[in-house]
Design an enzyme around this catalytic site. Structure first.
Site, short mmCIF file in Angstrom:
data_model
loop_
_atom_site.label_atom_id
_atom_site.label_comp_id
_atom_site.label_asym_id
_atom_site.label_seq_id
_atom_site.Cartn_x
_atom_site.Cartn_y
_atom_site.Cartn_z
N LYS A 175 0.86 -1.18 0.00
CA LYS A 175 0.00 0.00 0.00
C LYS A 175 0.90 1.23 0.00
O LYS A 175 1.41 1.66 1.04
CB LYS A 175 -0.92 -0.02 1.23
N GLU A 250 9.35 2.20 10.87
CA GLU A 250 10.50 3.07 10.58
C GLU A 250 9.92 4.47 10.44
O GLU A 250 9.27 4.78 9.44
CB GLU A 250 11.20 2.58 9.31
N CYS A 284 13.72 10.72 6.18
CA CYS A 284 13.58 10.49 7.62
C CYS A 284 14.91 10.63 8.35
O CYS A 284 14.95 10.96 9.53
CB CYS A 284 12.99 9.10 7.86
N GLU A 385 9.96 17.47 13.64
CA GLU A 385 10.42 17.12 12.30
C GLU A 385 9.75 18.01 11.26
O GLU A 385 8.53 18.01 11.12
CB GLU A 385 10.12 15.65 12.00
#
Length: 493
Positions: A175, A250, A284, A385
């Site tokens: 997905k 993750e 990331c 972030e």
């Protein structure tokens, strides 16, 4: 005219049962260039049934050696069709064509590596403390694996999951992000060409509530592999825990990039630029917190500004462009909002800080490489972030101060240290709370080594032999060689 795609289930191209599609937008031009099927729970059920049947059918009965050969063949096809895959992903997420091309060609090596590993997964004979018992362990696939990936590196992050999962003998329902689905359809074509049995690899596209949640909670999907933001990961983990699923996450990061005064400053400056401005900061592992030892702060910032000022922004398909657009309009707006937050908090912008619009910048989703100084680690710009080309520069005094600042964060995905001292390198690598510590380099990854985070940056590991273990169940088998008739009322310990 936009090309219309179909779902990929059981090696067949099928329309979504909803009868609906949605547009995929080119981040550079802002125009719709593809139509993506809008799947729903019924489509998820179809894919799960296909993947479950494959586990019980040809794929489940195939030898590990033959599975490995198919993975190797898939790797060859990825290399052969790298240009097609690259164009689809670059068009979807706006990442530089040169960078995506490198990722696609490198992802082929994941399938080579795990293809070679497939028939080398071995159990063990266990020395027992009990007489007349033979005990051994064996590893078995978990079953149907749902992979959920973000928009920044859809193909590569999918390969991180799919290659070891298939190596272990599982089947896949992929997905991708609703923003970057097209490259996954192009990858699915190669599974058919490689000769994978029906149902081994399936692609379901759509939105989280309509597809992601039904997939995560489906009773026949025991394993979830997710990459994305920490809020999304938290929701996936909660839903998975309710059904005792195996989940790996993750997630995001706010990685410290630490430069000591004994470092090679030229190489370190290039490493910092690579760590934060490559891919527009939309990674990331981006080194978004730059920790500079006090004595080199001003000189090093000048070096960064000099390098950043030469960066060319523009059409990501052009070979001389170094910074492309932000992948989505909401993300662009988020990055610009954080730049405003940083200024309001008292951080000083010494470079960039603006959006780029006008001729050569398409729909205008461009953010200049941005550098803030006078940042304290408690500011939002240092703690949250941003996922864009925004660097926060923080001063530190010595090793202990650097360690304190580096670890004073809820994330723990990656980190970097630049020093010529072996003692300092070993000290920092042992005390930084992050899943990866790069010494005198940054943003390197490999199929041979594990990658993953501490704290809010997730759980589980991708890459290397450890990744295969994430997709296996361990079974202990006891065989009695005792021919005597024991007392059934007395248990032997």
């Amino acid at each position: 005219m936009a090309q219309r795609y179909q779902l990929f289930i059981n090696n067949e191209w099928v329309d979504p049962l909803s009868g609906q599609w949605f547009d995929s937008l080119d981040p550079f031009s802002g125009e719709a260039w593809a139509e993506v099927p809008r799947a729903n729970k019924a489509d998820v059920d179809r894919a799960v049934e296909a993947a479950s049947a494959a586990m019980e059918g040809p794929w489940g009965k195939m030898s590990a050696t033959d599975r490995g050969l198919l993975l190797h063949k898939l790797g060859s096809l990825i290399e052969k069709h790298a240009d097609t895959l690259t164009l689809a992903e670059s068009r979807d997420n706006g990442k530089l064509k040169s960078e995506v091309g490198g990722q696609v060609r490198y992802m082929a090596k994941y399938f080579y590596y795990y293809g070679g590993l497939a028939d080398k997964i071995q159990g063990a004979v266990i020395p027992m403390d009990k007489p007349k018992v033979f005990n051994y362990t064996r590893y078995e696939p978990i079953g149907v694996v749902a992979t959920i990936t973000p928009w920044n590196s859809s193909l590569l992050l999918t390969a991180w999951k799919v290659a070891p999962a298939l190596c272990a003998g599982n089947t896949i329902i992929a997905k991708p992000s609703e923003h970057t689905s097209v490259s996954m359809f192009e990858l699915a074509k190669l599974f058919v060409e490689a000769g994978f049995p029906p149902g081994v690899f399936n692609v379901i596209t759509g939105f989280g509530a309509e597809v992601g949640e039904p997939l995560v909670t489906h009773p026949k999907v025991p394993r979830i592999a997710f990459t994305g933001g920490d809020e999304g990961g938290r929701k996936v983990n909660v839903l998975g825990a309710q059904h005792f699923k195996r989940v790996s996450l993750e997630l995001g990061g706010k990685s410290p990039h630490i430069i000591f005064d004994d470092a090679d400053l030229t190489r370190a400056a290039n490493g910092v630029i690579t760590g934060i401005f490559s891919a527009g900061g939309q990674t990331c592992m981006a080194g978004s917190r730059l920790l500079l030892q006090e004595g080199i702060h001003d000189e090093f910032v000048e070096r960064l500004v000099a390098i950043a000022s030469k960066a060319k922004l523009g059409d990501p398909t052009l070979p001389d462009v170094q910074v492309g657009p932000v992948a989505t309009r909401p993300q662009f707006e988020k990055v610009m909002e954080y730049i405003g937050i940083a200024k309001n908090e008292g951080a000083r912008c010494v470079f960039g800080g603006n959006a780029r619009t006008g001729e050569g910048f398409g729909a205008g989703q461009f953010v200049e490489p941005t550098i803030f100084v006078d940042v304290s680690n408690d500011m939002r710009i240092a703690q949250e972030e941003v996922f864009g080309p925004v660097l926060s520069v923080i001063k530190f005094k010595d090793e202990e101060d650097a360690i304190r600042i580096a670890n004073d964060i809820r994330f723990g995905l990656a980190s970097g240290v630049w020093t010529t001292s072996l003692h300092r390198a070993m000290l920092m690598s042992s005390r930084i709370k992050a899943g990866t510590v790069w010494i005198n380099n940054y943003r390197s990854t490999s199929f041979t080594t594990p990658f993953g985070g501490y704290k809010d940056s997730g759980m589980g590991r991708e890459g290397g032999i450890e990744a295969v273990k994430e997709y296996l169940e361990t079974k202990s088998v006891w065989i009695s060689t005792d021919l005597d008739m024991p007392d059934p009322f007395i248990r032997k310990y």
